[in-house]
Design a protein around this motif. Structure first.
Motif, mmCIF file in Angstrom:
data_model
loop_
_atom_site.group_PDB
_atom_site.id
_atom_site.type_symbol
_atom_site.label_atom_id
_atom_site.label_comp_id
_atom_site.label_asym_id
_atom_site.label_seq_id
_atom_site.Cartn_x
_atom_site.Cartn_y
_atom_site.Cartn_z
ATOM 1 N N CYS A 68 0.731 -1.136 0.207
ATOM 2 C CA CYS A 68 0.028 0.089 0.089
ATOM 3 C C CYS A 68 0.749 1.129 -0.157
ATOM 4 N N VAL A 69 0.981 1.990 -0.976
ATOM 5 C CA VAL A 69 1.768 3.050 -1.180
ATOM 6 C C VAL A 69 0.976 4.529 -1.661
ATOM 7 N N HIS A 70 1.252 5.641 -1.600
ATOM 8 C CA HIS A 70 0.684 6.915 -2.030
ATOM 9 C C HIS A 70 0.510 7.061 -3.389
ATOM 10 N N PHE A 71 1.530 6.395 -4.312
ATOM 11 C CA PHE A 71 1.482 6.638 -5.775
ATOM 12 C C PHE A 71 1.959 5.377 -6.400
ATOM 13 N N PRO A 72 1.358 4.979 -7.707
ATOM 14 C CA PRO A 72 1.881 3.834 -8.315
ATOM 15 C C PRO A 72 3.488 3.818 -8.369
ATOM 16 N N HIS A 73 4.217 4.853 -8.736
ATOM 17 C CA HIS A 73 5.593 4.673 -8.997
ATOM 18 C C HIS A 73 6.502 4.542 -7.550
ATOM 19 N N HIS A 74 5.630 4.565 -6.421
ATOM 20 C CA HIS A 74 6.276 4.278 -5.087
ATOM 21 C C HIS A 74 6.108 2.898 -4.807
ATOM 22 N N CYS A 75 5.477 1.956 -5.771
ATOM 23 C CA CYS A 75 5.629 0.553 -5.760
ATOM 24 C C CYS A 75 7.030 -0.318 -5.583
ATOM 25 N N PRO A 76 7.151 -1.148 -4.662
ATOM 26 C CA PRO A 76 8.569 -1.878 -4.806
ATOM 27 C C PRO A 76 8.339 -2.969 -5.589
ATOM 28 N N CYS A 77 9.516 -3.144 -6.165
ATOM 29 C CA CYS A 77 9.553 -4.289 -7.246
ATOM 30 C C CYS A 77 9.370 -5.747 -6.197
ATOM 31 N N PRO A 78 9.035 -6.748 -6.950
ATOM 32 C CA PRO A 78 8.797 -7.938 -6.035
ATOM 33 C C PRO A 78 10.004 -8.778 -5.707
ATOM 34 N N PHE A 79 11.062 -8.517 -6.575
ATOM 35 C CA PHE A 79 12.326 -9.235 -6.617
ATOM 36 C C PHE A 79 13.391 -8.227 -6.562
ATOM 37 N N PRO A 80 13.707 -7.385 -5.380
ATOM 38 C CA PRO A 80 14.574 -6.323 -5.595
ATOM 39 C C PRO A 80 16.023 -6.786 -5.872
ATOM 40 N N GLU A 87 11.379 4.341 -13.134
ATOM 41 C CA GLU A 87 10.253 5.019 -13.107
ATOM 42 C C GLU A 87 9.988 6.033 -14.306
ATOM 43 N N PHE A 88 9.019 6.080 -14.765
ATOM 44 C CA PHE A 88 8.637 6.861 -16.178
ATOM 45 C C PHE A 88 7.922 8.077 -15.823
ATOM 46 N N GLY A 89 7.930 9.031 -16.739
ATOM 47 C CA GLY A 89 7.713 10.658 -16.414
ATOM 48 C C GLY A 89 6.190 10.572 -16.262
ATOM 49 N N ASP A 90 5.386 9.666 -16.468
ATOM 50 C CA ASP A 90 3.881 9.538 -16.563
ATOM 51 C C ASP A 90 3.482 9.284 -15.061
ATOM 52 N N GLY A 91 4.338 8.934 -14.073
ATOM 53 C CA GLY A 91 4.027 8.458 -12.856
ATOM 54 C C GLY A 91 3.827 6.956 -12.629
ATOM 55 N N SER A 92 4.323 6.295 -13.640
ATOM 56 C CA SER A 92 4.064 4.750 -13.499
ATOM 57 C C SER A 92 5.698 4.221 -13.440
ATOM 58 N N MET A 93 5.709 2.887 -13.231
ATOM 59 C CA MET A 93 7.133 2.332 -13.028
ATOM 60 C C MET A 93 6.984 0.846 -13.513
ATOM 61 N N ALA A 94 8.156 0.345 -13.707
ATOM 62 C CA ALA A 94 8.490 -1.065 -14.232
ATOM 63 C C ALA A 94 9.427 -1.671 -13.404
ATOM 64 N N CYS A 95 9.399 -2.869 -13.237
ATOM 65 C CA CYS A 95 10.604 -3.841 -12.589
ATOM 66 C C CYS A 95 11.207 -4.341 -13.846
#
Length: 118
Positions: A68-80, A87-95
């Motif tokens: 549970c985070v404030h913004f989508p781009h704050h999500c952690p990766c499942p396997f860091p 993080e992308f400029g539109d507020g999204s992210m990818a692992c």
């Protein structure tokens, strides 16, 4: 008196042996239980959906980690340990899997792909 000494000696010898056998019976699960192999995970998404629906989050619930985070781009990766977060400029992210590349190489490859150079 001699009978009392005999019974007392017998009990002192028998009780530890009984306890020892109970210990081994509990340790190895007794003779009634058979060793079971672990089951493969189900091929449908029912378990994940149950976990997702049961998670309480009043902000943004990350779909990959159920954090549970404030913004989508704050999500952690499942396997860091083996993934880099980009993080992308539109507020999204990818692992992105590191794949043995040098540090920061995943982000560089994603940027090249976004520009159509890769």
């Amino acid at each position: 008196m001699e009978l009392l000494n005999f019974l007392l000696s017998f009990l002192l010898l028998a009780l530890p042996a009984t306890a020892q056998f109970q210990f081994f019976e509990h340790m190895f699960g007794g003779q009634q239980q058979q060793q079971q192999s672990p089951q493969n995970a189900g091929s449908d998404s029912a378990w994940y959906q149950q976990q997702y629906e049961a998670a309480h989050c009043d902000r943004y619930l990350c779909p990959h980690t159920l954090s549970c985070v404030h913004f989508p781009h704050h999500c952690p990766c499942p396997f860091p340990e083996v993934e880099d977060k980009v993080e992308f400029g539109d507020g999204s992210m990818a692992c992105i899997s590191r794949g043995g590349w040098a540090a920061g190489e995943s982000a560089r490859k994603v940027e090249l792909a976004r520009k159509g150079l890769l």
